[in-house]
Design a protein around this motif. Structure first.
Motif, PDB file in Angstrom:
ATOM      1  N   ASN A  93      10.390  -1.165   1.010  1.00  0.00           N
ATOM      2  CA  ASN A  93       8.913  -1.383   1.290  1.00  0.00           C
ATOM      3  C   ASN A  93       8.469  -0.857   2.538  1.00  0.00           C
ATOM      4  OD1 ASN A  93       6.367  -2.400   1.569  1.00  0.00           O
ATOM      5  ND2 ASN A  93       6.754  -4.518   1.002  1.00  0.00           N
ATOM      6  N   VAL A  94       7.719   0.133   2.734  1.00  0.00           N
ATOM      7  CA  VAL A  94       7.423   0.937   3.978  1.00  0.00           C
ATOM      8  C   VAL A  94       6.461  -0.151   4.691  1.00  0.00           C
ATOM      9  CG1 VAL A  94       6.029   2.666   4.936  1.00  0.00           C
ATOM     10  CG2 VAL A  94       7.673   3.254   3.068  1.00  0.00           C
ATOM     11  N   ARG A  95       5.838  -0.957   4.163  1.00  0.00           N
ATOM     12  CA  ARG A  95       5.140  -2.141   4.996  1.00  0.00           C
ATOM     13  C   ARG A  95       5.956  -2.985   5.912  1.00  0.00           C
ATOM     14  NH1 ARG A  95      -0.211  -2.853   3.558  1.00  0.00           N
ATOM     15  NH2 ARG A  95      -0.944  -1.899   1.539  1.00  0.00           N
ATOM     16  N   CYS A  96       7.145  -2.908   5.721  1.00  0.00           N
ATOM     17  CA  CYS A  96       8.285  -3.907   6.417  1.00  0.00           C
ATOM     18  C   CYS A  96       8.875  -3.127   7.458  1.00  0.00           C
ATOM     19  CB  CYS A  96       9.058  -4.369   5.503  1.00  0.00           C
ATOM     20  SG  CYS A  96       8.464  -5.621   4.292  1.00  0.00           S
ATOM     21  N   LEU A  97       8.517  -1.845   7.630  1.00  0.00           N
ATOM     22  CA  LEU A  97       9.202  -0.857   8.635  1.00  0.00           C
ATOM     23  C   LEU A  97       8.464  -0.851   9.959  1.00  0.00           C
ATOM     24  CD1 LEU A  97      10.270   2.265   6.583  1.00  0.00           C
ATOM     25  CD2 LEU A  97      11.595   0.117   7.055  1.00  0.00           C
ATOM     26  N   ASP A  98       9.113  -0.857  11.245  1.00  0.00           N
ATOM     27  CA  ASP A  98       8.552  -0.949  12.274  1.00  0.00           C
ATOM     28  C   ASP A  98       7.798   0.556  12.764  1.00  0.00           C
ATOM     29  OD1 ASP A  98       9.364  -3.528  12.597  1.00  0.00           O
ATOM     30  OD2 ASP A  98      11.025  -2.900  14.091  1.00  0.00           O
ATOM     31  N   GLY A  99       6.547   0.267  13.413  1.00  0.00           N
ATOM     32  CA  GLY A  99       5.935   1.619  13.819  1.00  0.00           C
ATOM     33  C   GLY A  99       5.531   2.726  13.002  1.00  0.00           C
ATOM     34  N   ASP A 101       2.570   4.274  10.482  1.00  0.00           N
ATOM     35  CA  ASP A 101       1.189   4.288  10.223  1.00  0.00           C
ATOM     36  C   ASP A 101       1.351   4.481   8.756  1.00  0.00           C
ATOM     37  OD1 ASP A 101      -1.605   4.398  10.018  1.00  0.00           O
ATOM     38  OD2 ASP A 101      -1.790   6.249  11.127  1.00  0.00           O
ATOM     39  N   PHE A 102       1.282   3.346   7.853  1.00  0.00           N
ATOM     40  CA  PHE A 102       1.521   3.579   6.449  1.00  0.00           C
ATOM     41  C   PHE A 102       0.010   4.251   5.789  1.00  0.00           C
ATOM     42  CE2 PHE A 102      -0.035  -0.595   5.912  1.00  0.00           C
ATOM     43  CZ  PHE A 102       0.902  -1.452   6.721  1.00  0.00           C
ATOM     44  N   ILE A 105       0.216   7.900   5.239  1.00  0.00           N
ATOM     45  CA  ILE A 105       0.986   8.423   4.200  1.00  0.00           C
ATOM     46  C   ILE A 105       0.571   8.816   2.778  1.00  0.00           C
ATOM     47  CG2 ILE A 105       3.410   8.289   3.324  1.00  0.00           C
ATOM     48  CD1 ILE A 105       4.122   6.376   5.603  1.00  0.00           C
ATOM     49  N   PRO A 106       0.690   9.662   2.289  1.00  0.00           N
ATOM     50  CA  PRO A 106       0.149  10.330   1.118  1.00  0.00           C
ATOM     51  C   PRO A 106       0.795   9.282   0.040  1.00  0.00           C
ATOM     52  CG  PRO A 106       0.844  12.208   2.003  1.00  0.00           C
ATOM     53  CD  PRO A 106       1.346  11.098   2.846  1.00  0.00           C
ATOM     54  N   VAL A 107       0.122   8.774  -0.962  1.00  0.00           N
ATOM     55  CA  VAL A 107       0.326   7.749  -2.020  1.00  0.00           C
ATOM     56  C   VAL A 107       0.580   8.686  -3.317  1.00  0.00           C
ATOM     57  CG1 VAL A 107      -0.332   6.059  -3.462  1.00  0.00           C
ATOM     58  CG2 VAL A 107      -0.822   6.027  -1.165  1.00  0.00           C
ATOM     59  N   ARG A 108       1.848   8.488  -3.734  1.00  0.00           N
ATOM     60  CA  ARG A 108       2.191   8.857  -5.097  1.00  0.00           C
ATOM     61  C   ARG A 108       2.316   7.911  -6.166  1.00  0.00           C
ATOM     62  NH1 ARG A 108       7.973  11.984  -5.092  1.00  0.00           N
ATOM     63  NH2 ARG A 108       6.800  13.244  -3.698  1.00  0.00           N
ATOM     64  N   ARG A 109       1.340   7.814  -7.159  1.00  0.00           N
ATOM     65  CA  ARG A 109       1.090   6.820  -8.166  1.00  0.00           C
ATOM     66  C   ARG A 109       2.396   6.815  -9.180  1.00  0.00           C
ATOM     67  NH1 ARG A 109      -2.408   3.318  -6.826  1.00  0.00           N
ATOM     68  NH2 ARG A 109      -3.997   4.116  -5.576  1.00  0.00           N
ATOM     69  N   VAL A 110       2.823   5.734  -9.624  1.00  0.00           N
ATOM     70  CA  VAL A 110       4.010   5.408 -10.372  1.00  0.00           C
ATOM     71  C   VAL A 110       3.657   4.594 -11.615  1.00  0.00           C
ATOM     72  CG1 VAL A 110       6.345   5.009 -10.807  1.00  0.00           C
ATOM     73  CG2 VAL A 110       5.613   5.958  -8.574  1.00  0.00           C
TER      74      VAL A 110
END
Ligand SMILES: [Zn+2]
Length: 116
Positions: A93-99, A101-102, A105-110
């Motif tokens: 979960n990229v929201r849990c990574l430090d530093g 700017d999510f 980042i381009p969104v890929r829908r799945v």
């Protein structure tokens, strides 16, 4: 280019590192992802280092019990999981990574809801 990111749950009991090139995040519409609202990115096992014992996390499984949804037993945040369609990789979960700017980042829908 791959970079190393540090990640954690909210309370810090779960800590990990990933090597990743965050050129996209995956937003999935399956029953669990749409409730969690995670921004996912998959990394191979050699790019994922858990700094907390996996046994110290809580585990949730459902349906075919292939996907493994790990979460912190103290704060309830789910920083990563093993996905059903590729159980050998880690979905972070990229929201849990430090530093990170999510929002940039381009969104890929799945469309996980369409998998039987
Ligand atoms: Zn926690």
């Amino acid at each position: 280019m791959k970079q190393t990111y540090r990640g954690s749950c909210h309370c810090g009991r779960v800590r990990f590192e990933v090597d990743a090139e965050l050129d996209h995040v995956r937003v999935c519409d399956c029953s669990i992802c749409r409730r969690r609202g995670a921004l996912n990115h998959r990394v191979p096992p050699e790019c994922f280092r858990l700094l907390t014992r996996l046994e110290d996390l809580s585990l949730y499984t459902f349906h075919t019990h292939t996907a493994r949804d790990y979460f912190c037993p103290a704060c309830g945040i789910q920083p990563f999981r093993r996905p059903r369609t590729d159980p050998g990789v880690w979905t972070v979960n990229v929201r849990c990574l430090d530093g990170v700017d999510f929002e940039a980042i381009p969104v890929r829908r799945v469309f996980g809801s369409e998998y039987p």
